[in-house]
Scaffold this motif. Structure first.
Motif, PDB file in Angstrom:
ATOM      1  N   ASN A 184       7.186   2.365  -1.123  1.00  0.00           N
ATOM      2  CA  ASN A 184       7.821   1.843   0.079  1.00  0.00           C
ATOM      3  C   ASN A 184       8.656   0.602  -0.225  1.00  0.00           C
ATOM      4  O   ASN A 184       8.838   0.212  -1.382  1.00  0.00           O
ATOM      5  N   GLY A 185       9.138  -0.042   0.853  1.00  0.00           N
ATOM      6  CA  GLY A 185      10.015  -1.180   0.675  1.00  0.00           C
ATOM      7  C   GLY A 185       9.400  -2.327  -0.093  1.00  0.00           C
ATOM      8  O   GLY A 185      10.076  -3.006  -0.885  1.00  0.00           O
ATOM      9  N   VAL A 186       8.101  -2.580   0.118  1.00  0.00           N
ATOM     10  CA  VAL A 186       7.429  -3.679  -0.578  1.00  0.00           C
ATOM     11  C   VAL A 186       7.423  -3.457  -2.082  1.00  0.00           C
ATOM     12  O   VAL A 186       7.458  -4.406  -2.867  1.00  0.00           O
ATOM     13  N   SER A 187       7.406  -2.206  -2.490  1.00  0.00           N
ATOM     14  CA  SER A 187       7.311  -1.867  -3.909  1.00  0.00           C
ATOM     15  C   SER A 187       8.676  -1.783  -4.586  1.00  0.00           C
ATOM     16  O   SER A 187       8.746  -1.589  -5.797  1.00  0.00           O
ATOM     17  N   MET A 188       9.732  -1.932  -3.814  1.00  0.00           N
ATOM     18  CA  MET A 188      11.077  -1.811  -4.372  1.00  0.00           C
ATOM     19  C   MET A 188      11.582  -3.140  -4.901  1.00  0.00           C
ATOM     20  O   MET A 188      11.059  -4.207  -4.588  1.00  0.00           O
ATOM     21  N   THR A 189      12.636  -3.052  -5.702  1.00  0.00           N
ATOM     22  CA  THR A 189      13.287  -4.227  -6.272  1.00  0.00           C
ATOM     23  C   THR A 189      14.658  -4.406  -5.624  1.00  0.00           C
ATOM     24  O   THR A 189      15.113  -3.561  -4.844  1.00  0.00           O
ATOM     25  N   THR A 206      13.495  -6.183   4.378  1.00  0.00           N
ATOM     26  CA  THR A 206      12.782  -7.007   5.356  1.00  0.00           C
ATOM     27  C   THR A 206      11.274  -6.937   5.131  1.00  0.00           C
ATOM     28  O   THR A 206      10.568  -7.950   5.215  1.00  0.00           O
ATOM     29  N   GLU A 207      10.765  -5.738   4.809  1.00  0.00           N
ATOM     30  CA  GLU A 207       9.344  -5.585   4.522  1.00  0.00           C
ATOM     31  C   GLU A 207       8.973  -6.364   3.269  1.00  0.00           C
ATOM     32  O   GLU A 207       7.916  -7.004   3.201  1.00  0.00           O
ATOM     33  N   LYS A 208       9.846  -6.319   2.284  1.00  0.00           N
ATOM     34  CA  LYS A 208       9.579  -7.072   1.046  1.00  0.00           C
ATOM     35  C   LYS A 208       9.585  -8.583   1.313  1.00  0.00           C
ATOM     36  O   LYS A 208       8.744  -9.323   0.787  1.00  0.00           O
ATOM     37  N   ALA A 209      10.495  -9.042   2.148  1.00  0.00           N
ATOM     38  CA  ALA A 209      10.552 -10.459   2.479  1.00  0.00           C
ATOM     39  C   ALA A 209       9.295 -10.902   3.226  1.00  0.00           C
ATOM     40  O   ALA A 209       8.790 -12.019   3.013  1.00  0.00           O
ATOM     41  N   ASN A 210       8.771 -10.041   4.088  1.00  0.00           N
ATOM     42  CA  ASN A 210       7.542 -10.357   4.799  1.00  0.00           C
ATOM     43  C   ASN A 210       6.369 -10.504   3.822  1.00  0.00           C
ATOM     44  O   ASN A 210       5.564 -11.434   3.930  1.00  0.00           O
ATOM     45  N   HIS A 430      12.286   1.877 -12.968  1.00  0.00           N
ATOM     46  CA  HIS A 430      12.602   2.035 -11.543  1.00  0.00           C
ATOM     47  C   HIS A 430      12.028   3.363 -11.035  1.00  0.00           C
ATOM     48  O   HIS A 430      12.759   4.313 -10.736  1.00  0.00           O
ATOM     49  N   PRO A 431      10.695   3.457 -10.948  1.00  0.00           N
ATOM     50  CA  PRO A 431      10.059   4.725 -10.574  1.00  0.00           C
ATOM     51  C   PRO A 431      10.312   5.148  -9.123  1.00  0.00           C
ATOM     52  O   PRO A 431       9.970   6.279  -8.764  1.00  0.00           O
TER      53      PRO A 431
END
Length: 458
Positions: A184-189, A206-210, A430-431
């Motif tokens: 998901n977004g949290v796991s992305m770069t 936005t999820e990663k920033a949270n 980048h899986p």
């Protein structure tokens, strides 16, 4: 591998011979007992069902076996009950779901999980007291927007605390049954975000920033957590909380995770619903008659707009029927008109455009070129004056059509460029590329059909 539907309940004396026997666990577990790591703790004794691999949960190995067997045994010992025929099932030994091997009638209780083993944001808040209150104050100072997400923060703290206890944790069997890797977004770069269309890129980043704000607050040292400086662990804990919670609003807003109930997969047409009673016990109910052999499913989100599901859970629903029109450049006008993103859709199978998308593009044209006409069109939309609305649509059809074509072809060009960029990344580093490419391909295929329809209009 499939599980037997028999319920192992000897430890607490529950005999669930039929679904009508579903009752709350009689062996109430004190709060201090759950948190305790002493040998005398009943929950600690259940760690005999944990994996033979002692110590901390292995997050470094993304292919580590998920020990769902011990999780089911653990939950059963503390009163989790299933309807006859309900089983855990996996096609590949990696992704698991609940299915039923027997017919289930509408309204029937499929699964019961007692509150004793349900992780709760409210219980976490009580458990960590002043420590978590201080961390939350710092979190809100970092980002005011996180105030609405404090229940998620509390769940993350609880999961980290239990992870730190390793096999001594009361919830070790459940923790050891969870996925190690998320997409998901949290796991992305940042590279991943740069390969997504604007709407998907905005949601995922936005999820990663949270998540980053959560971690920054936790690393202030207010809550005693051993693993808080380990990026792999904190990201995993956040993802567990983010992808497995259910939300309740009464008596207070809280996020809950019910072991075993969190194995239900997503469907755009779910056949189950999850409820919580006043005591905090969880029940999964059949929404309608479910034939034997069917997966048991709930909804993870709005099926008409799969991109938020993609950002939160890291997959694209295979049964989605619509996509957001991707008009992020018109967001100020979307807000002005009070239109929800879920109403600005394009049909996946046909490429057809929802009426409110046409409204949005026409309103933008009018607002840019003739504010007086824009005001009249706005009033017509809000008041339900279909005659005036249709008059404007007919008068400015060609302008709206040209604007729509420009947008659609721009998205198609961008998606092709973004997909090529993604495919140039090494999968070892980048899986998440495959799921990103799958998302972009869905957008391209849908918008290609839309382009054909627009061309037929003139």
């Amino acid at each position: 591998m499939r599980f037997s539907s028999a319920i192992v309940a000897a430890a607490i004396g529950i005999c669930a011979t039929s679904i009508s026997a579903f009752t709350p666990s009689r062996g109430s577990i004190a709060r201090s007992s759950i948190a305790s790591t002493q040998q005398s703790s009943p929950l600690t004794q259940l760690n005999q069902y944990a994996s033979a691999t002692a110590g901390a949960i292995n997050l470094a190995d993304e292919y580590a076996q998920r020990d769902v067997y011990s999780m089911e045994e653990f939950a059963s010992q503390y009163g989790m009950q299933k309807a006859p025929g309900v089983e855990l099932y996996s096609d590949d030994g990696s992704d698991y779901q609940l299915i039923t091997q027997q017919p289930i009638g509408a309204g029937q209780t499929i699964l019961y999980v007692p509150s004793d083993i349900i992780l709760s944001s409210e219980k976490a808040y009580q458990e960590f007291g002043g420590e978590i209150q201080q961390a939350e104050q710092v979190l809100v100072q970092i980002d005011q927007g996180t105030k609405a997400r404090l229940p998620l923060f509390r769940l993350m703290v609880k999961i980290l605390a239990e992870y730190d206890q390793g096999e001594n944790s009361a919830w070790f069997p459940w923790l050891n049954s969870l996925p190690r890797v998320y997409y998901n977004g949290v796991s992305m770069t940042n590279d991943c975000f740069s390969c997504l269309p604007p709407y998907a890129g905005w949601l995922t980043s936005t999820e990663k920033a949270n998540y980053d704000s959560f971690v920054q607050a936790l690393r202030g040292g207010y809550v005693a957590l051993q693993s808080v400086n380990d990026d792999m662990v904190t990201q995993w804990a956040y993802n567990v909380a983010l992808t497995r919670f259910q939300e309740v609003w009464s008596p207070t807003r809280a996020k809950l995770i019910a072991p075993m109930a969190d194995m239900l997969n997503h469907s755009a047409e779910p056949n189950c619903e999850i409820t919580f009673d006043d005591m905090g016990n969880c029940q999964v109910l059949a929404m309608y008659d479910i034939p034997a052999g069917m997966p048991l499913t709930i909804s993870y989100g709005d099926p008409t707009n799969p991109t938020p599901i993609f950002a939160q859970f890291g997959f694209l629903p295979s049964d989605c029927t619509t996509l957001f029109c991707k008009a992020m450049h018109l967001e100020p006008y979307i807000k002005e008109l009070g239109i929800d993103f879920k109403d600005l859709l394009i049909q996946v199978e046909t490429g057809e455009i929802a009426p409110k998308v046409w409204d949005l593009f026409l309103y933008h044209i009018l607002a840019t070129n003739d504010p007086g006409a824009a005001e009249q069109y706005y009033v017509a939309m809000k008041s339900g004056d279909e005659a005036t609305r249709q008059q404007y649509q007919d008068q400015y059809f060609q302008y709206t059509l040209d604007s729509m074509k420009q947008h659609v072809y721009s998205i198609l060009e961008d998606v092709d460029t973004l997909t090529v960029r993604a495919q140039n990344f090494d999968l070892n580093t980048h899986p998440r590329v495959p799921v990103i490419v799958a998302h972009n391909n869905l957008v391209r295929d849908t918008f290609s059909m839309t382009a054909q329809l627009l061309e037929q209009m003139g």
